[in-house]
Design a protein around this motif. Sequence first.
Motif, PDB file in Angstrom:
ATOM      1  N   ALA A 220      12.722 -55.278  -9.208  1.00 51.68           N
ATOM      2  CA  ALA A 220      11.468 -55.835  -8.687  1.00 51.68           C
ATOM      3  C   ALA A 220      11.094 -55.224  -7.344  1.00 51.68           C
ATOM      4  N   SER A 221      12.083 -54.784  -6.571  1.00 48.42           N
ATOM      5  CA  SER A 221      11.796 -54.203  -5.253  1.00 48.42           C
ATOM      6  C   SER A 221      12.106 -52.707  -5.187  1.00 48.42           C
ATOM      7  N   ALA A 222      12.544 -52.119  -6.296  1.00 49.50           N
ATOM      8  CA  ALA A 222      12.913 -50.701  -6.304  1.00 49.50           C
ATOM      9  C   ALA A 222      11.672 -49.807  -6.227  1.00 49.50           C
ATOM     10  N   LYS A 223      11.865 -48.600  -5.683  1.00 51.38           N
ATOM     11  CA  LYS A 223      10.772 -47.631  -5.533  1.00 51.38           C
ATOM     12  C   LYS A 223      11.115 -46.330  -6.264  1.00 51.38           C
ATOM     13  N   ARG A 224      10.075 -45.659  -6.717  1.00 49.62           N
ATOM     14  CA  ARG A 224      10.238 -44.316  -7.263  1.00 49.62           C
ATOM     15  C   ARG A 224      10.493 -43.350  -6.109  1.00 49.62           C
ATOM     16  N   ASN A 225      11.421 -42.428  -6.284  1.00 47.08           N
ATOM     17  CA  ASN A 225      11.708 -41.469  -5.218  1.00 47.08           C
ATOM     18  C   ASN A 225      10.628 -40.399  -5.080  1.00 47.08           C
ATOM     19  N   ASP A 226       9.895 -40.121  -6.165  1.00 42.59           N
ATOM     20  CA  ASP A 226       8.924 -39.022  -6.105  1.00 42.59           C
ATOM     21  C   ASP A 226       7.648 -39.396  -5.370  1.00 42.59           C
ATOM     22  N   ASN A 227       7.237 -40.664  -5.448  1.00 39.61           N
ATOM     23  CA  ASN A 227       5.982 -41.032  -4.788  1.00 39.61           C
ATOM     24  C   ASN A 227       6.052 -42.324  -3.969  1.00 39.61           C
ATOM     25  N   GLY A 228       7.220 -42.967  -3.977  1.00 40.77           N
ATOM     26  CA  GLY A 228       7.400 -44.181  -3.183  1.00 40.77           C
ATOM     27  C   GLY A 228       6.756 -45.427  -3.757  1.00 40.77           C
ATOM     28  N   ASN A 229       6.190 -45.325  -4.953  1.00 35.26           N
ATOM     29  CA  ASN A 229       5.555 -46.488  -5.583  1.00 35.26           C
ATOM     30  C   ASN A 229       6.602 -47.400  -6.214  1.00 35.26           C
ATOM     31  N   PRO A 230       6.272 -48.679  -6.372  1.00 35.28           N
ATOM     32  CA  PRO A 230       7.204 -49.598  -7.051  1.00 35.28           C
ATOM     33  C   PRO A 230       7.497 -49.106  -8.465  1.00 35.28           C
ATOM     34  N   ILE A 231       8.726 -49.293  -8.920  1.00 35.44           N
ATOM     35  CA  ILE A 231       9.094 -48.858 -10.260  1.00 35.44           C
ATOM     36  C   ILE A 231       8.633 -49.864 -11.310  1.00 35.44           C
ATOM     37  N   THR A 232       8.378 -51.105 -10.893  1.00 32.50           N
ATOM     38  CA  THR A 232       7.922 -52.116 -11.853  1.00 32.50           C
ATOM     39  C   THR A 232       6.667 -52.810 -11.361  1.00 32.50           C
TER      40      THR A 232
END
Length: 394
Positions: A220-232
């Motif tokens: 719920a709080s994780a981010k994508r490393n490529d663009n910094g957007n939330p993963i969910t």
Amino acid sequence: MKLIKKLLIVILTGMAANVFAFQLSNKAKVSIITCSPGNEMYSVYGHSAIRVHDPLLNYDVAFNYGIFDFSSPNFLYRFAAGQTDYLLGAYRFNSFLKEYKNDKRSVFEQELNLSAQEKQNILDFLLWNARPENRVYRYNFFFDNCATRVRDVIAQNVVGGISYTKGAAGKTLRTLIKDYHGKLPWLNFGIDFLVSADSDREATLQEEMFLPDYVMQHFASAKRNDNGNPITKPVTVIYKAPEQDFTASWLLRPLTVVVVLFFVIAFATFKQYKNKRLNVSLDILLFGLNGLGGLLLTWFTIYSEHPAMSPNYNLLWLVPVNLLFALLMMRKKWRSVTSYYHLFYAAWMIVFVAIAGFLQQKFHPVFFVLCGILFIRSLAHAVFTINSLHKTKG
């Protein structure tokens, strides 16, 4: 019966789930599904799955890594030995959801923010993994289960990976699972009996995700490393179960039962001591059970492939040699010799209680009451032995 029914669902609907690769449409979504804990021993920690839903293709499938066959040969032995094989089942999501509604367990969904290619990669992997020749894996309670498989499938198919921004809870593996044992106190007692000192180290963030609730929380709080957007995307509730009270009556809890047993045996021992005749049959039963428990625990410690089974400091009070001691007490001619063992064991119980707080492993309170029961019996015999020695010298 529920497990057999689940297997039948997997078999009968597996073909309908389509285990052959195909191209998803631009409307497809991939989600983490989290199911709340149930009131059965196998469901008390909750459940995780992956949902792939493509409304344009009328494709809506749950990929479930939590399937096992309770009727398989030597299941209980293999489970105890840590040799249980689980499998990935792929079946219609409405069948999956119906099962949890019937069990009155809430179901939550977290749609993943993925590119079209990432969704396709996840589906292709899951379809490959669901094939009969690939779907079986060796279950490991702490490190390889339905929740960790969901975590890894997603993390390994996101370009650049993901970062978890929420910190670890700072709990040990033991305290993490004990949070779920309130409604099943006897399970809590059994887990503390089997799980060793290795479970009392602080769990890492990755390790916490052997529990479905922690997969949901950390993603719920994780981010994508490529663009910094939330993963969910935000969590949505697919089904909210009615509130249920699973709290076990305090009268039926292990501590209550064992404390009552302690006072009953303490009173019986006092009466027998006053009458100068201790009932050896009671000692044979108590020490025999303790020794059998020690042998069982020794087997788990040496042979079980489950994690966190060794070293187990419960073997300091569950002593396998007590079984031999109980057998010797059955022969009247050996009782003069076994009386000296009571002296040793009473002293050892004092030592164990004194050092228990300094050991890495945490002990269930019931264990100390059980130690107290054996201590009372050994102390009574020890006093008789010392008095006899004094009379002999006199």
